[in-house]
Design a protein around this motif. Structure first.
Motif, PDB file in Angstrom:
ATOM      1  N   SER A 176       4.293  -6.969  -5.640  1.00  0.00           N
ATOM      2  CA  SER A 176       2.896  -6.520  -5.670  1.00  0.00           C
ATOM      3  C   SER A 176       1.960  -7.671  -6.026  1.00  0.00           C
ATOM      4  O   SER A 176       0.805  -7.700  -5.578  1.00  0.00           O
ATOM      5  CB  SER A 176       2.737  -5.351  -6.643  1.00  0.00           C
ATOM      6  N   GLU A 177       2.454  -8.633  -6.824  1.00  0.00           N
ATOM      7  CA  GLU A 177       1.650  -9.813  -7.141  1.00  0.00           C
ATOM      8  C   GLU A 177       1.440 -10.666  -5.889  1.00  0.00           C
ATOM      9  O   GLU A 177       0.331 -11.141  -5.623  1.00  0.00           O
ATOM     10  CB  GLU A 177       2.332 -10.635  -8.235  1.00  0.00           C
ATOM     11  N   TRP A 178       2.501 -10.895  -5.117  1.00  0.00           N
ATOM     12  CA  TRP A 178       2.376 -11.672  -3.893  1.00  0.00           C
ATOM     13  C   TRP A 178       1.485 -10.969  -2.877  1.00  0.00           C
ATOM     14  O   TRP A 178       0.683 -11.608  -2.169  1.00  0.00           O
ATOM     15  CB  TRP A 178       3.755 -11.929  -3.298  1.00  0.00           C
TER      16      TRP A 178
ATOM     17  N   ARG B  87      -1.030  -9.202  -3.383  1.00  0.00           N
ATOM     18  CA  ARG B  87      -2.454  -9.412  -3.684  1.00  0.00           C
ATOM     19  C   ARG B  87      -2.955 -10.689  -3.018  1.00  0.00           C
ATOM     20  O   ARG B  87      -4.108 -10.752  -2.581  1.00  0.00           O
ATOM     21  CB  ARG B  87      -2.669  -9.455  -5.193  1.00  0.00           C
ATOM     22  N   HIS B  88      -2.097 -11.715  -2.925  1.00  0.00           N
ATOM     23  CA  HIS B  88      -2.479 -12.917  -2.183  1.00  0.00           C
ATOM     24  C   HIS B  88      -2.676 -12.606  -0.696  1.00  0.00           C
ATOM     25  O   HIS B  88      -3.443 -13.293  -0.006  1.00  0.00           O
ATOM     26  CB  HIS B  88      -1.408 -13.999  -2.324  1.00  0.00           C
ATOM     27  N   CYS B  89      -1.985 -11.577  -0.214  1.00  0.00           N
ATOM     28  CA  CYS B  89      -2.123 -11.160   1.184  1.00  0.00           C
ATOM     29  C   CYS B  89      -3.366 -10.295   1.409  1.00  0.00           C
ATOM     30  O   CYS B  89      -3.655  -9.919   2.553  1.00  0.00           O
ATOM     31  CB  CYS B  89      -0.892 -10.372   1.631  1.00  0.00           C
TER      32      CYS B  89
ATOM     33  N   LEU C 106      -3.840  -7.332  -0.341  1.00  0.00           N
ATOM     34  CA  LEU C 106      -3.415  -5.942  -0.437  1.00  0.00           C
ATOM     35  C   LEU C 106      -3.074  -5.583  -1.878  1.00  0.00           C
ATOM     36  O   LEU C 106      -2.220  -6.208  -2.498  1.00  0.00           O
ATOM     37  CB  LEU C 106      -2.184  -5.730   0.454  1.00  0.00           C
ATOM     38  N   LYS C 107      -3.763  -4.588  -2.412  1.00  0.00           N
ATOM     39  CA  LYS C 107      -3.444  -4.065  -3.732  1.00  0.00           C
ATOM     40  C   LYS C 107      -2.589  -2.819  -3.555  1.00  0.00           C
ATOM     41  O   LYS C 107      -3.007  -1.854  -2.924  1.00  0.00           O
ATOM     42  CB  LYS C 107      -4.725  -3.730  -4.499  1.00  0.00           C
ATOM     43  N   THR C 108      -1.399  -2.846  -4.124  1.00  0.00           N
ATOM     44  CA  THR C 108      -0.494  -1.713  -3.947  1.00  0.00           C
ATOM     45  C   THR C 108       0.383  -1.548  -5.178  1.00  0.00           C
ATOM     46  O   THR C 108       0.621  -2.500  -5.925  1.00  0.00           O
ATOM     47  CB  THR C 108       0.381  -1.908  -2.695  1.00  0.00           C
ATOM     48  N   SER C 109       0.877  -0.345  -5.368  1.00  0.00           N
ATOM     49  CA  SER C 109       1.802  -0.078  -6.450  1.00  0.00           C
ATOM     50  C   SER C 109       3.194  -0.597  -6.105  1.00  0.00           C
ATOM     51  O   SER C 109       3.611  -0.525  -4.939  1.00  0.00           O
ATOM     52  CB  SER C 109       1.872   1.431  -6.714  1.00  0.00           C
TER      53      SER C 109
ATOM     54  N   PRO D  17      -9.689  -8.464   5.618  1.00  0.00           N
ATOM     55  CA  PRO D  17      -8.660  -7.727   4.868  1.00  0.00           C
ATOM     56  C   PRO D  17      -7.630  -7.122   5.816  1.00  0.00           C
ATOM     57  O   PRO D  17      -7.937  -6.809   6.967  1.00  0.00           O
ATOM     58  CB  PRO D  17      -9.454  -6.646   4.134  1.00  0.00           C
TER      59      PRO D  17
ATOM     60  N   ALA E  10      -5.190  -2.526   3.829  1.00  0.00           N
ATOM     61  CA  ALA E  10      -6.198  -2.391   2.784  1.00  0.00           C
ATOM     62  C   ALA E  10      -7.336  -1.477   3.230  1.00  0.00           C
ATOM     63  O   ALA E  10      -7.967  -0.810   2.405  1.00  0.00           O
ATOM     64  CB  ALA E  10      -6.755  -3.764   2.402  1.00  0.00           C
TER      65      ALA E  10
END
Length: 460
Positions: free
Chosen positions: A148-150, A152-154, A156-159, A283, A287
């Protein structure tokens, strides 16, 4: 049987290779059916006025490719062919040719050194679960958090709960297609698209429909028209310049396609193996439409070719299907590679190598601008390849064969064609060759483009 389709005038050196290519195309398009017996060596050699040895070498090449079987005392027969992807990359031994056909990142000794270092570290502190466990829920909870951290660089915020670890983008694509559509239904994609989609869909019992494209990718109106005619369940999109024509889909086009998907209750499969490589990008579709998008990314095109691991993100409603289909088709991603990727994301190595790749590709694209000055082509300044349109499929075939004869491997546009509309072109990959080889190969491409290549006349 007759081999009337063989054209002596278009055979080029090495003749056995060219002859094998013509027979292979006849097998691929059905002119030579499964089980058909090929003419004896001497008869075909006589008909073409070439040596028996040349025919023998051509048949041996077809046997090597798995297209023909030789049966002692009976002859040579066309083998039963499964659907093939007409792979757009060189399948021969490296080092014999400048390979501008296979899409891979630029690599140097540094990349191998990074892998050696992390393997040495794992030799002292390898987690037991990476070697001994057999259950994804035991091995990967921490890896999903890192994923999920990686992501975010893409953009995309996801669980972490919505992430499945995969053995690269191909595995992610397969699971996504299995989850988004059912047997007999249609997945729509760009008319110039991923070269494995057609055979993959065939194996899964799905239909693939190529949709009209323009300079930004799939045309929304064409997708809407297809939905009125066919039982379309999903669309497969490559909105980043990983697509063959190297185009970047803008925000407005993404939103328009999402509107069509929502109106027709379509799932969206977004293939984004470049991830954060391209700066200042819109985005992801995932997203903008998280409720219906399955997002696929990996590390092989941006960090290291051998790091064959990646992530599949799915909405809540599709997660049970995704998890089950991944279990039955792959069980789990390879724990060791997932562990390496997670370490590199945490300690910054993954982003360091990605930024290095971005800079290296800018240099490669500058070389392209220099060497292909005056040639019309499509590219992105941080992309892995360029796309050179041609006038016809016949010109494409001659262009590729002439380049091959002069020591350069290119990917033909036909490998990426989905549907009836033809988009003749060659794809030139920038990462596999050295800068010196790249300049040499591009010089040949430019000369062929300027000369409008014609078939060679041979003294056979």
């Amino acid at each position: 049987m007759t081999m009337a389709f063989l054209d002596l005038a278009t055979l080029h050196r090495p003749v056995y290779q060219s002859l094998a290519d013509q027979i292979a195309r006849a097998i691929a398009d059905g002119r030579l059916a499964n089980g058909v017996k090929l003419p004896p060596h001497r008869i075909l050699a006589h008909d073409l006025d070439i040596s028996v040895q040349t025919v023998s070498r051509a048949y041996e090449e077809l046997i090597r490719r798995g297209l023909v079987s030789g049966e002692t005392g009976r002859g040579s027969f066309v083998r039963r062919q499964e659907p093939s992807s007409d792979v757009p990359y060189l399948q021969e031994r490296p080092g014999e040719i400048v390979d501008l056909s296979i899409l891979k990142p630029v690599c140097e000794a540094m990349h191998l050194d990074r892998m050696k270092t992390v393997l040495a570290e794992l030799a002292t502190d390898l987690p037991a679960s990476a070697a001994l466990s057999f259950r994804p829920n035991v091995i990967f909870p921490g890896h999903r958090i890192v994923a999920s951290e990686w992501l975010r660089h893409c953009g995309l915020k996801t669980s972490p709960d919505n992430v499945i670890l995969t053995n690269g983008a191909t595995a992610g694509m397969t699971v996504a297609m299995m989850s988004a559509a059912s047997t007999g239904t249609v997945i729509a994609t760009e008319a110039v698209g991923h070269h494995t989609l057609v055979p993959l869909a065939s194996y899964l019992g799905l239909k693939i429909a190529g949709v009209e494209i323009d300079g930004e990718g799939m045309v929304p109106e064409a997708l809407a028209a297809l939905c009125r005619q066919e039982d379309v369940r999903a669309i497969f999109l490559q909105p980043s310049p990983i697509n063959p024509s190297a185009t970047m889909m803008g925000l407005e086009r993404r939103e328009a396609l999402i509107a069509v998907a929502r109106e027709n209750a379509l799932a969206i499969i977004e293939n984004d193996p470049l991830g954060p490589l391209i700066e200042d990008r819109p985005p992801p579709l995932a997203a903008l439409a998280p409720e219906r998008t399955l997002y696929v990314t990996s590390f092989t095109k941006t960090v290291l070719p051998g790091l064959r691991t990646g992530y599949l993100v799915a909405p809540d409603r599709l997660m049970p299907a995704v998890a089950n289909r991944h279990l039955v088709s792959h069980w789990i991603a390879t724990p060791l590679l997932a562990e390496i990727a997670s370490r590199w994301v945490r300690d910054g190595t993954a982003m360091e190598l990605l930024r290095w790749q971005r800079a290296a590709l800018k240099v490669r694209q500058a070389i392209v601008r220099d060497m292909l000055a005056g040639v019309e082509y499509g590219a992105h300044p941080e992309g892995l390849h360029v796309w050179v349109p041609l006038k016809s499929r016949a010109e494409e075939e001659v262009f590729v064969s002439q380049a091959r004869l002069r020591g350069v491997a290119l990917a033909p546009g036909r490998s990426f064609q989905i549907g009836r509309d033809e988009h003749p072109a060659v794809r030139i990959a920038l990462g596999a060759a050295s800068e010196t080889e790249l300049r040499s190969g591009l010089r040949i491409v430019a000369s062929l483009h300027q000369a409008a290549p014609e078939p060679l006349l041979l003294a056979i």
